[in-house]
Design a protein around this motif. Structure first.
Motif, short mmCIF file in Angstrom:
data_model
loop_
_atom_site.label_atom_id
_atom_site.label_comp_id
_atom_site.label_asym_id
_atom_site.label_seq_id
_atom_site.Cartn_x
_atom_site.Cartn_y
_atom_site.Cartn_z
N HIS A 1 69.03 -16.99 100.23
CA HIS A 1 69.71 -17.77 101.27
C HIS A 1 68.87 -18.97 101.73
CE1 HIS A 1 72.38 -18.29 104.76
NE2 HIS A 1 71.30 -18.44 105.50
N THR B 1 74.14 -25.56 108.97
CA THR B 1 74.50 -24.18 109.29
C THR B 1 74.98 -23.49 108.00
OG1 THR B 1 76.60 -25.07 110.03
CG2 THR B 1 75.03 -24.56 111.74
N ASP B 2 75.17 -22.18 108.07
CA ASP B 2 75.49 -21.40 106.86
C ASP B 2 76.78 -21.89 106.20
OD1 ASP B 2 73.24 -19.98 107.31
OD2 ASP B 2 74.24 -18.16 108.00
N GLY C 1 73.12 -21.02 120.72
CA GLY C 1 72.37 -22.24 120.38
C GLY C 1 73.15 -23.52 120.60
N PRO C 2 74.32 -23.66 119.97
CA PRO C 2 75.08 -24.90 120.15
C PRO C 2 75.53 -25.09 121.61
CG PRO C 2 75.88 -23.67 118.24
CD PRO C 2 74.89 -22.79 118.93
N ASN D 1 70.70 -29.73 115.53
CA ASN D 1 70.40 -30.13 116.91
C ASN D 1 70.19 -31.65 117.04
OD1 ASN D 1 68.12 -30.61 119.15
ND2 ASN D 1 69.45 -28.93 119.74
N PHE E 1 66.72 -20.29 120.98
CA PHE E 1 67.88 -21.00 121.55
C PHE E 1 68.93 -19.98 121.99
CE2 PHE E 1 68.15 -25.64 121.41
CZ PHE E 1 67.01 -25.99 120.72
N ASP E 2 69.19 -18.99 121.13
CA ASP E 2 70.23 -17.99 121.44
C ASP E 2 69.84 -17.14 122.66
OD1 ASP E 2 71.65 -18.97 119.27
OD2 ASP E 2 70.89 -17.46 117.89
N HIS F 1 69.47 -23.12 101.87
CA HIS F 1 69.24 -24.07 102.97
C HIS F 1 68.31 -25.20 102.52
CE1 HIS F 1 71.31 -22.48 106.43
NE2 HIS F 1 70.76 -21.29 106.34
N GLY G 1 65.83 -20.70 116.31
CA GLY G 1 67.26 -20.51 116.59
C GLY G 1 67.49 -19.30 117.48
N ALA H 1 72.58 -26.40 123.55
CA ALA H 1 72.34 -27.81 123.22
C ALA H 1 73.37 -28.70 123.94
CB ALA H 1 72.42 -28.02 121.71
N SER I 1 66.31 -21.74 111.33
CA SER I 1 67.61 -21.08 111.48
C SER I 1 67.49 -19.99 112.53
CB SER I 1 68.04 -20.51 110.13
OG SER I 1 67.23 -19.42 109.81
N GLY I 2 68.50 -19.10 112.56
CA GLY I 2 68.47 -18.02 113.53
C GLY I 2 67.46 -16.93 113.15
N GLY I 3 67.13 -16.85 111.88
CA GLY I 3 66.22 -15.80 111.44
C GLY I 3 64.87 -16.32 110.95
N GLY J 1 70.29 -23.97 110.53
CA GLY J 1 71.20 -24.19 111.66
C GLY J 1 70.65 -25.08 112.77
N VAL J 2 69.36 -24.92 113.11
CA VAL J 2 68.79 -25.72 114.21
C VAL J 2 68.67 -27.19 113.79
CG1 VAL J 2 66.85 -25.90 115.83
CG2 VAL J 2 67.62 -23.66 115.09
O1 KG4 Z 1 71.28 -21.35 109.41
P1 KG4 Z 1 72.18 -20.69 110.40
O2 KG4 Z 1 73.62 -21.13 110.48
O3 KG4 Z 1 72.19 -19.14 110.19
C1 KG4 Z 1 71.03 -18.42 109.86
O4 KG4 Z 1 70.72 -18.36 108.65
O5 KG4 Z 1 70.39 -17.97 110.83
O6 KG4 Z 1 71.46 -20.88 111.82
C2 KG4 Z 1 72.01 -20.36 112.98
C3 KG4 Z 1 71.09 -20.69 114.14
C4 KG4 Z 1 71.49 -20.01 115.43
O7 KG4 Z 1 70.35 -19.43 116.03
C5 KG4 Z 1 72.07 -21.14 116.27
O8 KG4 Z 1 71.91 -20.91 117.64
C6 KG4 Z 1 71.27 -22.31 115.79
O9 KG4 Z 1 71.12 -22.12 114.40
N1 KG4 Z 1 71.95 -23.59 116.06
C7 KG4 Z 1 71.50 -24.54 116.91
C8 KG4 Z 1 72.45 -25.58 116.90
N2 KG4 Z 1 73.46 -25.24 116.03
C9 KG4 Z 1 73.13 -24.01 115.52
N3 KG4 Z 1 70.39 -24.57 117.65
C10 KG4 Z 1 70.19 -25.68 118.40
N4 KG4 Z 1 71.05 -26.71 118.46
C11 KG4 Z 1 72.18 -26.72 117.74
N5 KG4 Z 1 73.02 -27.76 117.79
#
Ligand code: KG4
Ligand code: ZN
Length: 341
Positions: free
Chosen positions: A111, A302-303, A180-181, A275, A166-167, A115, A163, A184, A136-138, A271-272
């Motif tokens: 994965h 994002t994914d 997260g979004p 931002n 942020f969550d 990215h 991420g 932001a 990302s979130g992880g 995902g971040v």
């Molecule tokens: O890459 P992703 O879609 O999924 C993973 O592989 O984790 O990332 C998701 C992460 C979440 O923690 C979400 O809150 C964060 O990306 N995220 C953001 C924004 N859009 C998504 N964090 C800050 N600002 C954003 N605009």
């Protein structure tokens, strides 16, 4: 070469068709936000079930949109990990069965490699070598990328991923999932100067840490609530102050990592990477310091299935055949990947 890509590692179902020489022919993403929102976070079993319901119709849809007959596919790529194991199994079993039926190779994609390579779907595509900020979130990683499968992690988070921070802060501010979004968006209306928050490990090294920052935000929220000042304005100011601290920290580490590795190209993904503040800060700095900066469009941060189709195509082009076994690895370091032989 026409590759079907399937992404089901977490809470987004993604599918795409990528053709070598022609690019992305079709893509679709279905978010599970509405499924998990009542629980305030991802419920793994519900994630798997929703992937099962959405994936097959989505594959039909992207193939139709691409104008590709299923018999024209040369490979089926899918996310083999890391991720939620039940969710991964949905994509993996669909991809492996489809590949078996079509007698084409199935390719289990990492994965984070998806990215990492997603920015290459944009024009101009970054060339190797480069420094990647994968957020990302992880994961929160700084990776020295020398080529396909040649990845050295030069910095990583010692605790929470950015991420995730942020969550979690979004939850402290009682924002709806996914946080997260929403955080932001709230930060756009706030003042980042109101609350002084730490920039963790700013003075040393390339590793990151976000749990102390999250605790600092929690203390501010509690103090403001106790004194009856936790109104809309204050919540927006807390969001902006947190976002500024997190983004500053990432920017400081990127600049240091570019200096230490001697690289002059920075690629941001995950995902971040969607931002806006991070994009603006790094954009200004790249201009000022003269390094090349590549940010994929937010939908490729994002994914999504496109990055998996593309990573699968890169691996296929390099000669990697299918393993003929279902791969689903919940834990999997990027550094365990090997370059094509
Ligand atoms: O890459 P992703 O879609 O999924 C993973 O592989 O984790 O990332 C998701 C992460 C979440 O923690 C979400 O809150 C964060 O990306 N995220 C953001 C924004 N859009 C998504 N964090 C800050 N600002 C954003 N605009
Ligand atoms: Zn991801």
């Amino acid at each position: 070469m026409i590759v079907l890509g399937i992404e089901t590692s977490c809470d987004e179902t993604g599918a795409a068709v990528y053709a070598a020489g022609r690019g992305l022919l079709a893509e679709a993403v279905a978010s599970q936000t509405a499924v998990h929102a009542p629980f305030g976070g991802i419920v793994p079993e519900l994630a798997s079930r929703d992937h099962i319901a959405k994936l097959a119709p989505m594959l039909g849809h992207v193939l139709r949109e691409a104008g590709t007959d299923v018999g024209e596919l040369s490979h089926v790529a899918y996310t083999a990990g890391p991720g939620l194991v039940g969710a991964l199994m949905v994509g993996a079993s669909m991809a492996e069965s489809l590949a078996l039926a079509l007698d084409v190779p199935a390719i289990g994609v990492h994965h984070m490699e998806g990215h990492l390579l997603a920015p290459m779907l944009e024009t101009p595509a970054p060339g190797f070598p480069f420094l990647a900020l994968l957020v990302s979130g992880g994961h929160s990683l700084l990776v020295h990328v020398e080529g396909l499968g040649r990845y050295s992690i030069v910095g990583r988070t010692l605790d929470d991923a950015v991420g995730e921070a942020f969550d979690k802060v979004a939850r402290l501010l009682e924002l709806a999932y996914p946080g997260g979004p929403a955080l932001a968006a709230l930060a756009e209306h706030g003042s980042a100067e109101r609350f002084a928050l730490p920039r963790p490990l700013a003075d040393r090294g390339l590793n990151l840490s976000f749990s102390g920052l999250k605790t600092a935000v929690r203390l501010v929220v509690e103090a403001e609530r106790a004194s009856g000042r936790l109104d809309e304005r204050t919540r927006a100011d807390i969001a902006a102050s947190f976002e500024a601290a997190a983004v500053d920290t990432l920017v400081i580490k990127c600049v240091r990592a570019l200096a230490e590795t001697g690289l002059d190209r920075l690629v941001v993904a995950g995902g971040v990477g969607a931002n806006r503040r991070l994009r603006e800060r790094l954009g200004a700095l790249a201009h000022e310091r003269g390094f090349a900066l590549h940010f994929p469009r937010p939908a490729l941060c994002t994914d999504n299935g496109a990055m998996i189709a593309y990573a699968g195509a890169c691996r296929a082009r390099a000669g990697r055949a299918g393993d003929a076994r279902i791969l689903a690895r919940p834990r999997w370091s990027l550094e365990e990947l090997e370059p094509p032989r």
